[in-house]
Design a protein around this motif. Structure first.
Motif, PDB file in Angstrom:
ATOM      1  N   PRO A  30      26.891  27.234  43.505  1.00  0.00           N
ATOM      2  CA  PRO A  30      25.663  28.550  45.282  1.00  0.00           C
ATOM      3  C   PRO A  30      26.504  27.241  46.313  1.00  0.00           C
ATOM      4  CG  PRO A  30      24.072  27.076  43.547  1.00  0.00           C
ATOM      5  CD  PRO A  30      25.400  26.786  42.635  1.00  0.00           C
ATOM      6  N   PRO A  31      26.168  28.598  47.373  1.00  0.00           N
ATOM      7  CA  PRO A  31      26.055  27.253  48.579  1.00  0.00           C
ATOM      8  C   PRO A  31      24.730  26.443  48.787  1.00  0.00           C
ATOM      9  CG  PRO A  31      26.319  29.539  48.728  1.00  0.00           C
ATOM     10  CD  PRO A  31      25.773  30.012  47.519  1.00  0.00           C
ATOM     11  N   GLY A  32      24.851  25.636  49.102  1.00  0.00           N
ATOM     12  CA  GLY A  32      23.721  25.165  49.630  1.00  0.00           C
ATOM     13  C   GLY A  32      23.514  23.329  48.322  1.00  0.00           C
ATOM     14  N   SER A  33      25.140  23.687  47.487  1.00  0.00           N
ATOM     15  CA  SER A  33      24.543  22.751  46.221  1.00  0.00           C
ATOM     16  C   SER A  33      25.307  21.411  46.789  1.00  0.00           C
ATOM     17  CB  SER A  33      25.397  23.467  44.861  1.00  0.00           C
ATOM     18  OG  SER A  33      26.623  23.793  45.108  1.00  0.00           O
ATOM     19  N   ARG A  34      26.214  20.661  45.727  1.00  0.00           N
ATOM     20  CA  ARG A  34      26.896  19.477  46.953  1.00  0.00           C
ATOM     21  C   ARG A  34      28.498  19.309  45.310  1.00  0.00           C
ATOM     22  NH1 ARG A  34      21.482  18.308  48.130  1.00  0.00           N
ATOM     23  NH2 ARG A  34      20.929  18.211  46.202  1.00  0.00           N
ATOM     24  N   PRO A  35      28.978  20.135  44.652  1.00  0.00           N
ATOM     25  CA  PRO A  35      30.273  20.004  43.615  1.00  0.00           C
ATOM     26  C   PRO A  35      30.672  19.509  44.194  1.00  0.00           C
ATOM     27  CG  PRO A  35      30.545  21.935  45.445  1.00  0.00           C
ATOM     28  CD  PRO A  35      29.223  21.917  46.460  1.00  0.00           C
ATOM     29  N   ALA A  36      30.725  18.391  45.422  1.00  0.00           N
ATOM     30  CA  ALA A  36      31.756  17.706  45.876  1.00  0.00           C
ATOM     31  C   ALA A  36      31.095  16.006  45.391  1.00  0.00           C
ATOM     32  CB  ALA A  36      32.131  17.010  47.262  1.00  0.00           C
ATOM     33  N   ALA A  63      38.930  16.125  41.688  1.00  0.00           N
ATOM     34  CA  ALA A  63      37.978  16.043  42.472  1.00  0.00           C
ATOM     35  C   ALA A  63      38.241  17.110  43.834  1.00  0.00           C
ATOM     36  CB  ALA A  63      37.162  15.061  42.369  1.00  0.00           C
ATOM     37  N   ASP A  64      38.989  16.947  44.375  1.00  0.00           N
ATOM     38  CA  ASP A  64      39.263  18.298  45.710  1.00  0.00           C
ATOM     39  C   ASP A  64      38.646  19.142  45.392  1.00  0.00           C
ATOM     40  OD1 ASP A  64      42.284  18.146  44.533  1.00  0.00           O
ATOM     41  OD2 ASP A  64      42.247  17.073  45.847  1.00  0.00           O
ATOM     42  N   GLN A  65      38.989  19.596  44.392  1.00  0.00           N
ATOM     43  CA  GLN A  65      39.060  21.434  43.883  1.00  0.00           C
ATOM     44  C   GLN A  65      37.724  21.320  43.136  1.00  0.00           C
ATOM     45  OE1 GLN A  65      42.225  22.405  41.227  1.00  0.00           O
ATOM     46  NE2 GLN A  65      43.444  21.424  41.981  1.00  0.00           N
ATOM     47  N   ALA A  66      36.520  20.666  43.566  1.00  0.00           N
ATOM     48  CA  ALA A  66      35.218  21.084  42.969  1.00  0.00           C
ATOM     49  C   ALA A  66      35.029  22.248  43.690  1.00  0.00           C
ATOM     50  CB  ALA A  66      34.461  19.680  43.017  1.00  0.00           C
ATOM     51  N   ALA A  67      35.248  22.697  45.035  1.00  0.00           N
ATOM     52  CA  ALA A  67      33.836  23.720  45.612  1.00  0.00           C
ATOM     53  C   ALA A  67      34.657  24.770  45.427  1.00  0.00           C
ATOM     54  CB  ALA A  67      34.833  23.640  47.265  1.00  0.00           C
ATOM     55  N   SER A  68      36.278  25.307  44.514  1.00  0.00           N
ATOM     56  CA  SER A  68      35.945  26.025  43.811  1.00  0.00           C
ATOM     57  C   SER A  68      35.780  26.566  42.376  1.00  0.00           C
ATOM     58  CB  SER A  68      37.398  26.581  44.234  1.00  0.00           C
ATOM     59  OG  SER A  68      38.635  26.121  43.217  1.00  0.00           O
ATOM     60  N   GLU A 106      29.318  15.714  43.128  1.00  0.00           N
ATOM     61  CA  GLU A 106      29.073  16.191  41.684  1.00  0.00           C
ATOM     62  C   GLU A 106      30.068  15.519  40.764  1.00  0.00           C
ATOM     63  OE1 GLU A 106      28.053  19.176  37.800  1.00  0.00           O
ATOM     64  OE2 GLU A 106      28.115  19.878  39.589  1.00  0.00           O
ATOM     65  N   ALA A 107      31.085  16.254  42.205  1.00  0.00           N
ATOM     66  CA  ALA A 107      32.557  15.979  41.332  1.00  0.00           C
ATOM     67  C   ALA A 107      33.332  14.336  41.093  1.00  0.00           C
ATOM     68  CB  ALA A 107      33.580  16.352  42.305  1.00  0.00           C
ATOM     69  N   ALA A 108      32.707  14.093  42.765  1.00  0.00           N
ATOM     70  CA  ALA A 108      32.682  11.862  42.807  1.00  0.00           C
ATOM     71  C   ALA A 108      31.957  11.130  41.990  1.00  0.00           C
ATOM     72  CB  ALA A 108      32.606  12.037  44.500  1.00  0.00           C
ATOM     73  N   ALA A 109      30.521  11.698  41.200  1.00  0.00           N
ATOM     74  CA  ALA A 109      29.855  11.009  40.336  1.00  0.00           C
ATOM     75  C   ALA A 109      31.237  11.290  39.489  1.00  0.00           C
ATOM     76  CB  ALA A 109      28.512  11.514  40.400  1.00  0.00           C
ATOM     77  N   LEU A 110      31.053  12.149  38.638  1.00  0.00           N
ATOM     78  CA  LEU A 110      31.508  12.269  37.401  1.00  0.00           C
ATOM     79  C   LEU A 110      33.236  12.266  36.939  1.00  0.00           C
ATOM     80  CD1 LEU A 110      31.080  16.349  36.820  1.00  0.00           C
ATOM     81  CD2 LEU A 110      29.598  14.458  35.271  1.00  0.00           C
ATOM     82  N   THR A 111      33.582  11.739  38.625  1.00  0.00           N
ATOM     83  CA  THR A 111      35.156  11.142  38.870  1.00  0.00           C
ATOM     84  C   THR A 111      35.003   8.981  38.183  1.00  0.00           C
ATOM     85  OG1 THR A 111      35.776  12.605  40.499  1.00  0.00           O
ATOM     86  CG2 THR A 111      36.768  10.306  40.158  1.00  0.00           C
ATOM     87  N   HIS A 112      33.391   9.087  38.956  1.00  0.00           N
ATOM     88  CA  HIS A 112      33.274   7.811  39.168  1.00  0.00           C
ATOM     89  C   HIS A 112      32.792   6.906  37.360  1.00  0.00           C
ATOM     90  CE1 HIS A 112      32.075   3.613  40.478  1.00  0.00           C
ATOM     91  NE2 HIS A 112      31.437   4.007  40.046  1.00  0.00           N
ATOM     92  N   TRP A 113      31.554   7.958  37.169  1.00  0.00           N
ATOM     93  CA  TRP A 113      31.171   7.567  35.512  1.00  0.00           C
ATOM     94  C   TRP A 113      32.709   7.827  34.672  1.00  0.00           C
ATOM     95  CZ3 TRP A 113      27.070  11.364  37.512  1.00  0.00           C
ATOM     96  CH2 TRP A 113      26.195  10.976  37.149  1.00  0.00           C
ATOM     97  N   ASP A 114      33.719   8.438  34.636  1.00  0.00           N
ATOM     98  CA  ASP A 114      34.799   8.418  34.009  1.00  0.00           C
ATOM     99  C   ASP A 114      34.818   8.959  32.475  1.00  0.00           C
ATOM    100  OD1 ASP A 114      37.392   8.886  33.527  1.00  0.00           O
ATOM    101  OD2 ASP A 114      38.188   6.523  33.141  1.00  0.00           O
ATOM    102  N   GLY A 115      33.687  10.067  32.156  1.00  0.00           N
ATOM    103  CA  GLY A 115      33.193  10.086  30.975  1.00  0.00           C
ATOM    104  C   GLY A 115      32.257   9.230  29.864  1.00  0.00           C
ATOM    105  N   ARG A 141      21.919   2.552  42.941  1.00  0.00           N
ATOM    106  CA  ARG A 141      22.872   2.557  42.409  1.00  0.00           C
ATOM    107  C   ARG A 141      23.159   4.348  42.288  1.00  0.00           C
ATOM    108  NH1 ARG A 141      22.620  -2.032  41.926  1.00  0.00           N
ATOM    109  NH2 ARG A 141      23.116  -3.445  39.797  1.00  0.00           N
ATOM    110  N   LEU A 142      23.849   4.597  41.814  1.00  0.00           N
ATOM    111  CA  LEU A 142      24.427   5.746  41.372  1.00  0.00           C
ATOM    112  C   LEU A 142      23.871   6.893  40.577  1.00  0.00           C
ATOM    113  CD1 LEU A 142      26.378   8.213  42.200  1.00  0.00           C
ATOM    114  CD2 LEU A 142      27.926   7.454  40.699  1.00  0.00           C
ATOM    115  N   LEU A 143      22.352   7.726  40.900  1.00  0.00           N
ATOM    116  CA  LEU A 143      21.305   7.962  39.622  1.00  0.00           C
ATOM    117  C   LEU A 143      22.145   9.421  39.210  1.00  0.00           C
ATOM    118  CD1 LEU A 143      18.874   6.992  41.864  1.00  0.00           C
ATOM    119  CD2 LEU A 143      19.818   5.881  40.398  1.00  0.00           C
ATOM    120  N   HIS A 144      21.594   9.856  38.489  1.00  0.00           N
ATOM    121  CA  HIS A 144      21.979  11.906  38.352  1.00  0.00           C
ATOM    122  C   HIS A 144      21.295  12.537  38.606  1.00  0.00           C
ATOM    123  CE1 HIS A 144      21.506  15.383  35.713  1.00  0.00           C
ATOM    124  NE2 HIS A 144      22.526  15.226  35.141  1.00  0.00           N
ATOM    125  N   GLY A 145      19.546  12.064  39.094  1.00  0.00           N
ATOM    126  CA  GLY A 145      19.551  12.749  40.458  1.00  0.00           C
ATOM    127  C   GLY A 145      18.457  13.883  39.793  1.00  0.00           C
TER     128      GLY A 145
END
Length: 300
Positions: free
Chosen positions: A73-79, A100-105, A81-90, A192-196
């Protein structure tokens, strides 16, 4: 594709201190239809449980295993979230399957067992598994402008102060929580990078690993901030127990020891986060939830 937005998502948007949905909920069916048609996907079903951070649907591609897309939704931070998931890489978290650059859609994620979280385990086992999953996420942050713990809690602190009225019975607890925040931010031990937004229901059963985390709202800061939300998991059971205050203190001690986090700092962040959630619940009319959280906070 007609459907009603999940109740938990509607409620979460109403509680957010970020921008309002501005028609996003009404547009959800069309947004989902566009996302799946552009990706050549077929919707199997919507996931209604746990849908607080966005709409999650199980979809299937013609030549790929089924996976869940997440519409934020608006106000969230999909970019973020995508950056964190990409960095963790599973590693410790669900793998991101789209760029990651398509996270907004909408994000296409590795499919997990959405109906089986560690919360389904006995409490001692669930805490152990959740803590293990959380530990794997605490890594050096990548070069991305993530929100910091100071920034996020600063916004929350302003809302807490604004919600107080003269003679408010929760004012002493709010004052203590705000003072704890100020002291903790004066000398943070690491970044550190945190889940949040970590809790037991955010850790789902998976195929390639027993448990993987989902739904981060990533933030950069000290590990005790992330662990603080886990301390109050199953808060209704803790408050309902005749030894609730003792259970609370033992949780802080055991989780701090198991993840090598300073117990005093964990207690401080647990206090702040519980009071912030309690005040926010009261502000939106969830009186019972507010009372549970504030009683829990008073034991810390």
């Amino acid at each position: 594709m007609a459907f009603e937005a999940p109740t938990r998502l509607v409620r979460a948007l109403g509680e957010s201190v970020r921008e309002a949905d501005d028609g996003w909920l009404d547009a959800l069916p069309q947004l989902l239809e566009t996302a799946v048609s552009e990706g050549g996907l077929t919707v199997e079903r919507l996931l209604l449980r746990g849908a607080r951070g966005g709409l999650v649907a199980l979809v299937r591609a013609a030549a790929a295993p089924p996976a869940p897309p997440n519409l934020a939704p608006p106000g969230s931070r999909p970019a973020a979230e995508a950056a964190a998931l990409t960095h963790w890489d599973g590693h410790g978290a669900a793998r991101l399957l789209t760029p990651a650059d398509q996270a907004a859609s909408g994000m296409l994620l590795e499919r997990l067992h959405a109906d089986m979280s560690v919360r389904s385990l006995p409490e001692a086992k669930s805490m152990l598994e959740a803590a293990g999953a959380l530990r794997r996420l605490w890594v050096e942050p990548p070069a991305f402008p993530f929100e910091t713990v100071a920034e996020r809690t600063g916004r929350q602190a302003e809302a807490m102060r604004a919600g107080l009225t003269p003679g408010d019975p929760v004012e002493p607890l709010v004052t203590e929580a705000l003072a704890a925040r100020d002291e903790l931010l004066a000398a943070p031990p690491q970044e550190r990078l945190l889940h949040g937004t970590f809790r037991q229901s955010k850790v789902l059963s998976a195929e390639r690993m027993p448990w993987l985390a989902v739904g981060p709202d990533p933030v950069v800061g000290e590990c005790a901030f992330d662990l603080a939300r886990l301390v109050r998991d199953r808060v209704e059971d803790v408050v309902g127990s005749p030894s609730g205050s003792s259970i609370t203190r033992r949780r802080v001690k055991r989780l701090a020891e198991s993840l090598d986090v300073d117990a005093t700092r964990l207690r401080g962040w647990t206090l702040f986060r519980a009071v912030e959630s309690g005040v926010r619940a009261r502000r939106v009319g969830r009186v019972a939830d507010s009372e549970l959280l504030l009683e829990f906070a008073a034991w810390l």
